[in-house]
Enzyme design. Sequence first.
Site, PDB file in Angstrom:
ATOM      1  N   GLU A   1       2.599  -0.850 -12.210  1.00 44.42           N
ATOM      2  CA  GLU A   1       1.579  -1.365 -11.489  1.00 44.42           C
ATOM      3  C   GLU A   1       0.661  -2.604 -12.058  1.00 44.42           C
ATOM      4  O   GLU A   1       0.158  -1.968 -13.063  1.00 44.42           O
ATOM      5  CB  GLU A   1       0.778  -0.350 -10.666  1.00 44.42           C
ATOM      6  CG  GLU A   1      -0.340  -0.774  -9.649  1.00 44.42           C
ATOM      7  CD  GLU A   1      -0.890   0.451  -8.934  1.00 44.42           C
ATOM      8  OE1 GLU A   1      -2.000   0.058  -8.400  1.00 44.42           O
ATOM      9  OE2 GLU A   1      -0.423   1.544  -8.918  1.00 44.42           O
TER      10      GLU A   1
ATOM     11  N   LYS B   1       0.431  -2.212  -3.946  1.00 44.53           N
ATOM     12  CA  LYS B   1       1.005  -2.353  -5.346  1.00 44.53           C
ATOM     13  C   LYS B   1       1.653  -0.861  -5.828  1.00 44.53           C
ATOM     14  O   LYS B   1       2.592  -0.458  -6.473  1.00 44.53           O
ATOM     15  CB  LYS B   1      -0.075  -2.549  -6.527  1.00 44.53           C
ATOM     16  CG  LYS B   1      -0.582  -3.893  -6.334  1.00 44.53           C
ATOM     17  CD  LYS B   1      -1.569  -4.214  -7.325  1.00 44.53           C
ATOM     18  CE  LYS B   1      -2.898  -3.460  -7.459  1.00 44.53           C
ATOM     19  NZ  LYS B   1      -3.638  -3.803  -6.284  1.00 44.53           N
ATOM     20  N   THR B   2       0.626   0.293  -5.492  1.00 48.53           N
ATOM     21  CA  THR B   2       1.221   1.359  -5.935  1.00 48.53           C
ATOM     22  C   THR B   2       2.295   2.102  -5.059  1.00 48.53           C
ATOM     23  O   THR B   2       3.309   2.475  -5.875  1.00 48.53           O
ATOM     24  CB  THR B   2       0.116   2.523  -5.521  1.00 48.53           C
ATOM     25  OG1 THR B   2      -1.089   2.120  -6.285  1.00 48.53           O
ATOM     26  CG2 THR B   2       0.436   4.142  -6.004  1.00 48.53           C
TER      27      THR B   2
END
Length: 469
Positions: free
Chosen positions: A165, A121-122
């Site tokens: 995110e 995600k990041t």
Amino acid sequence: MTPGIPPTLESPHFIGIGGAGMSGIAKILAQRGAAVAGSDARESGAVAALRELGAVVHLGHAAGHLDPAASAVVVSSAIREDNPELAAARERGLPVVHRSDALAAVMDGLRPVAVAGTHGKTTTTAMLAVALRTLGRDPSYAVGGDIDVPGSNAHHGLGEVFVAEADESDRSFHTYAPEVAVVLNVELDHHANYASLEEVYASFETFAARIVPGGTLVVSADHPGARELTRRLAGSGVRTVTYGESPDADARVLGVTPKGLTSEVTVLLDGAEHTFGVSVPGRHYAHNAVAALAAGSAAGVPAAELAPALSSFTGVGRRLQTRGTAAGVRVVDTYAHHPTEMTADLQAVRAAADDGHDGGPGRILVVFQPHLYSRTRELGAEMGHALALADAAVVLGIYPAREDPIPGVTSDIIIDAARARGADVTPAPDPAAVPGLVAGMAKPGDLVLTMGAGDVTELGPRILSRLEG
């Protein structure tokens, strides 16, 4: 477009303001002109960056830190009910706002792109944010890691798009209503909140159902869990765009070429081929970049513009981030803490070492810190199997984060599983001894990988210092 400040968040007090998620929201509110305050357990780059924006940040937690003028208290799921600042807020009748609700509030009025998934995600969020920034679109964004300098995990932009995110760990991503939602993968994790994989699927289905009418779900065509999610969503009316190496992918990866600790990816999207560089090694990071390309395209950014802009991404903190080189030994840091992430990153650095771009092949030495007792209990054996991919590993004690110890759950679960696979593993219950231990093990040409979601990241500079000495 300049969104205002939600009334409840005009003078917010953040408990744990230095955290990756909390500091980003606090930064955006401060940039919009809110009177931001908060507390954190210790000084950090994120705290310093917030102070530079005018935020008042206290170290430690005490009821007296809560300003009489506070309009609300913002908390994450990690904050316990007995926190003195939270208790004081409840006594005063102040609104208590969860981090996800605060993020949803600052996204209101913009075009949200929410990036979810068990892993990646990041990086994917940061890739898209940087690419849009490079194109001059000035997005707002909130990322779970620093893009370059400390405190660079968030920004209040003047553009229409907000890239965020979306955290599935506590189901807080159910709060968002994205125009574009991204699901990179779906696996069982966060065992304190999910009892089964079926619960995880249900949670992601709820997230997908939050996409606004006319919006798009961008989802992996390769990952088994993501494919299962796509199957479950069939007939739901959600527009789906898939990406990956599968022949039926809408954004099809035609090839990934390793180039040391970088790579190059070629993708076919809407009948046109696009080739661009990815600043971090490994097929999984190349796929993250393609997910960012598909998401940006779904938001209306021409792929022909976005693909070269993605090459401007230079990495995000703690995602195979090079910390330095000393005595011929490179030290790299990674946030990987789930067996899938650990395996992917170890394979990536192995490929980089073996392809000759970095003078390899050299040995891969890992310093691993398990994260959470519950995760170690459920996935410790798989963590050990992943560590067996390294030439040698040093394993620290478990980083507890928000959890209390679980009887019988220790790093020995991981160590025993790794040794059963023939791995060379050294227990290191005392982190202070690790720099000297690793400096004694490492030889010129080796790569040291500090790995884990806890404070193991602090050991990288100390290892470099010992190597230099």
